[in-house]
Design a protein around this motif. Structure first.
Motif, PDB file in Angstrom:
ATOM      1  N   ARG A   1      -7.610  53.489  10.229  1.00  0.00           N
ATOM      2  CA  ARG A   1      -7.730  52.767   8.954  1.00  0.00           C
ATOM      3  C   ARG A   1      -7.341  53.702   7.816  1.00  0.00           C
ATOM      4  O   ARG A   1      -8.136  54.015   6.938  1.00  0.00           O
ATOM      5  CB  ARG A   1      -9.167  52.267   8.783  1.00  0.00           C
ATOM      6  CG  ARG A   1      -9.531  51.271   9.891  1.00  0.00           C
ATOM      7  CD  ARG A   1     -10.821  50.564   9.678  1.00  0.00           C
ATOM      8  NE  ARG A   1     -10.783  49.750   8.472  1.00  0.00           N
ATOM      9  CZ  ARG A   1     -11.877  49.368   7.826  1.00  0.00           C
ATOM     10  NH1 ARG A   1     -13.060  49.692   8.271  1.00  0.00           N
ATOM     11  NH2 ARG A   1     -11.784  48.628   6.743  1.00  0.00           N
ATOM     12  N   PRO A   2      -6.098  54.196   7.827  1.00  0.00           N
ATOM     13  CA  PRO A   2      -5.699  55.254   6.888  1.00  0.00           C
ATOM     14  C   PRO A   2      -5.844  54.907   5.411  1.00  0.00           C
ATOM     15  O   PRO A   2      -6.311  55.740   4.636  1.00  0.00           O
ATOM     16  CB  PRO A   2      -4.247  55.545   7.266  1.00  0.00           C
ATOM     17  CG  PRO A   2      -3.786  54.379   8.057  1.00  0.00           C
ATOM     18  CD  PRO A   2      -5.006  53.784   8.705  1.00  0.00           C
ATOM     19  N   ALA A   3      -5.460  53.716   4.999  1.00  0.00           N
ATOM     20  CA  ALA A   3      -5.558  53.368   3.571  1.00  0.00           C
ATOM     21  C   ALA A   3      -7.017  53.320   3.130  1.00  0.00           C
ATOM     22  O   ALA A   3      -7.376  53.878   2.083  1.00  0.00           O
ATOM     23  CB  ALA A   3      -4.877  52.025   3.299  1.00  0.00           C
ATOM     24  N   PHE A   4      -7.847  52.667   3.936  1.00  0.00           N
ATOM     25  CA  PHE A   4      -9.278  52.582   3.626  1.00  0.00           C
ATOM     26  C   PHE A   4      -9.894  53.977   3.580  1.00  0.00           C
ATOM     27  O   PHE A   4     -10.629  54.315   2.657  1.00  0.00           O
ATOM     28  CB  PHE A   4      -9.989  51.718   4.676  1.00  0.00           C
ATOM     29  CG  PHE A   4     -11.485  51.785   4.597  1.00  0.00           C
ATOM     30  CD1 PHE A   4     -12.182  51.037   3.649  1.00  0.00           C
ATOM     31  CD2 PHE A   4     -12.212  52.600   5.463  1.00  0.00           C
ATOM     32  CE1 PHE A   4     -13.563  51.098   3.570  1.00  0.00           C
ATOM     33  CE2 PHE A   4     -13.589  52.669   5.387  1.00  0.00           C
ATOM     34  CZ  PHE A   4     -14.262  51.918   4.438  1.00  0.00           C
ATOM     35  N   TRP A   5      -9.572  54.801   4.576  1.00  0.00           N
ATOM     36  CA  TRP A   5     -10.173  56.128   4.668  1.00  0.00           C
ATOM     37  C   TRP A   5      -9.702  57.031   3.523  1.00  0.00           C
ATOM     38  O   TRP A   5     -10.508  57.749   2.927  1.00  0.00           O
ATOM     39  CB  TRP A   5      -9.878  56.765   6.018  1.00  0.00           C
ATOM     40  CG  TRP A   5     -10.662  58.010   6.222  1.00  0.00           C
ATOM     41  CD1 TRP A   5     -10.173  59.271   6.394  1.00  0.00           C
ATOM     42  CD2 TRP A   5     -12.085  58.131   6.252  1.00  0.00           C
ATOM     43  NE1 TRP A   5     -11.204  60.161   6.535  1.00  0.00           N
ATOM     44  CE2 TRP A   5     -12.386  59.488   6.447  1.00  0.00           C
ATOM     45  CE3 TRP A   5     -13.135  57.230   6.122  1.00  0.00           C
ATOM     46  CZ2 TRP A   5     -13.696  59.957   6.520  1.00  0.00           C
ATOM     47  CZ3 TRP A   5     -14.433  57.696   6.197  1.00  0.00           C
ATOM     48  CH2 TRP A   5     -14.697  59.044   6.400  1.00  0.00           C
ATOM     49  N   THR A   6      -8.420  56.987   3.205  1.00  0.00           N
ATOM     50  CA  THR A   6      -7.910  57.808   2.105  1.00  0.00           C
ATOM     51  C   THR A   6      -8.613  57.448   0.803  1.00  0.00           C
ATOM     52  O   THR A   6      -9.036  58.328   0.053  1.00  0.00           O
ATOM     53  CB  THR A   6      -6.384  57.626   1.966  1.00  0.00           C
ATOM     54  OG1 THR A   6      -5.776  58.061   3.181  1.00  0.00           O
ATOM     55  CG2 THR A   6      -5.838  58.420   0.798  1.00  0.00           C
TER      56      THR A   6
ATOM     57  N   HIS B   1     -12.785  64.066  -2.472  1.00  0.00           N
ATOM     58  CA  HIS B   1     -12.150  64.880  -1.428  1.00  0.00           C
ATOM     59  C   HIS B   1     -10.644  64.686  -1.456  1.00  0.00           C
ATOM     60  O   HIS B   1     -10.156  63.583  -1.673  1.00  0.00           O
ATOM     61  CB  HIS B   1     -12.673  64.495  -0.049  1.00  0.00           C
ATOM     62  CG  HIS B   1     -14.076  64.912   0.178  1.00  0.00           C
ATOM     63  ND1 HIS B   1     -14.770  64.548   1.292  1.00  0.00           N
ATOM     64  CD2 HIS B   1     -14.926  65.655  -0.542  1.00  0.00           C
ATOM     65  CE1 HIS B   1     -15.992  65.039   1.247  1.00  0.00           C
ATOM     66  NE2 HIS B   1     -16.108  65.717   0.131  1.00  0.00           N
ATOM     67  N   ASP B   2      -9.951  65.764  -1.214  1.00  0.00           N
ATOM     68  CA  ASP B   2      -8.500  65.744  -1.133  1.00  0.00           C
ATOM     69  C   ASP B   2      -8.130  66.517   0.126  1.00  0.00           C
ATOM     70  O   ASP B   2      -8.251  67.742   0.176  1.00  0.00           O
ATOM     71  CB  ASP B   2      -7.914  66.405  -2.382  1.00  0.00           C
ATOM     72  CG  ASP B   2      -6.400  66.498  -2.338  1.00  0.00           C
ATOM     73  OD1 ASP B   2      -5.787  66.099  -1.321  1.00  0.00           O
ATOM     74  OD2 ASP B   2      -5.826  66.980  -3.324  1.00  0.00           O
ATOM     75  N   TYR B   3      -7.717  65.786   1.175  1.00  0.00           N
ATOM     76  CA  TYR B   3      -7.442  66.439   2.452  1.00  0.00           C
ATOM     77  C   TYR B   3      -6.333  67.475   2.361  1.00  0.00           C
ATOM     78  O   TYR B   3      -6.273  68.374   3.183  1.00  0.00           O
ATOM     79  CB  TYR B   3      -7.136  65.397   3.538  1.00  0.00           C
ATOM     80  CG  TYR B   3      -8.362  65.027   4.316  1.00  0.00           C
ATOM     81  CD1 TYR B   3      -9.277  64.104   3.814  1.00  0.00           C
ATOM     82  CD2 TYR B   3      -8.638  65.627   5.524  1.00  0.00           C
ATOM     83  CE1 TYR B   3     -10.415  63.776   4.498  1.00  0.00           C
ATOM     84  CE2 TYR B   3      -9.787  65.296   6.227  1.00  0.00           C
ATOM     85  CZ  TYR B   3     -10.668  64.378   5.718  1.00  0.00           C
ATOM     86  OH  TYR B   3     -11.802  64.075   6.411  1.00  0.00           O
ATOM     87  N   THR B   4      -5.474  67.392   1.343  1.00  0.00           N
ATOM     88  CA  THR B   4      -4.427  68.402   1.221  1.00  0.00           C
ATOM     89  C   THR B   4      -5.003  69.747   0.778  1.00  0.00           C
ATOM     90  O   THR B   4      -4.370  70.777   0.944  1.00  0.00           O
ATOM     91  CB  THR B   4      -3.337  67.957   0.220  1.00  0.00           C
ATOM     92  OG1 THR B   4      -3.912  67.819  -1.085  1.00  0.00           O
ATOM     93  CG2 THR B   4      -2.704  66.644   0.652  1.00  0.00           C
TER      94      THR B   4
END
Length: 183
Positions: free
Chosen positions: A76-81, A89-92
């Motif tokens: 669920r990438p859009a929801f999770w991002t 949080h910024d995973y980068t």
């Protein structure tokens, strides 16, 4: 015994208004991943800790295969991002577990320890649902209150035991990293 109330100050985490070696314990729960330079923050915390002082931090990490974080990011990438961005949080910019450990080792902490925390465990233990059941048992049905915390302790232990296989494999969406200042 005289009770001393803590003093609250606003300050940059990279420039704490504390004297060198003036603190016994420092805790940073879900803080480092929100700073621009977490390595500098750890260095500043180390400066403030006395010999023998201890530091504990909790933070999410990028090497999280097998965790709820990784599953959500894949399925669920859009929801999770959006969800992780909503809490800042910024995973980068998030570190790996090894990088978090390195911050402590690089500034001279001894006995550095890294423990993974798997978010599957946290989400399996739905506090709201558990407390709804407990409220019914102890306030509606009026079971003896002395059993309340016993029940909670056993339920928490059960959920932890269910998670042990994942934790042994090093799977976890976040880590606790700790160390002490050499004496």
């Amino acid at each position: 015994m005289r009770r001393v109330l803590p003093e609250v100050q606003a300050a940059s985490a990279e420039a704490l208004p504390l004297a060198d070696a003036s603190v016994d314990v420092a805790i940073a729960m879900d803080v480092l991943e929100h700073t621009a330079h977490p390595d500098r923050v750890v260095r500043e915390i180390r400066r403030c800790l006395r010999p023998g002082g201890r530091f504990l931090a909790h933070l999410p990490v990028t090497d999280n295969a097998g965790s709820l974080d990784a599953w959500m990011a894949e399925h669920r990438p859009a929801f999770w991002t959006e969800r992780v961005r909503a809490v800042g949080h910024d995973y980068t910019r998030m570190p790996s577990a090894a990088a978090a450990r390195g911050w402590l080792e690089d500034v001279g902490f001894a006995g550095v320890r890294l423990d993974r925390f798997n978010a599957w465990h946290q989400n399996r233990f739905d506090y709201y649902a558990v407390h709804r059941v407990l409220n019914t048992l102890f306030f509606v049905w009026q079971l003896p209150m002395r059993l309340y915390h016993d029940f909670l302790a056993h339920a928490t232990r059960l959920w932890y035991l269910l998670d042990v296989p994942r934790l042994r494999r090093g799977v976890g969406g976040s880590v606790y990293v700790s160390g002490r200042v050499p004496t």
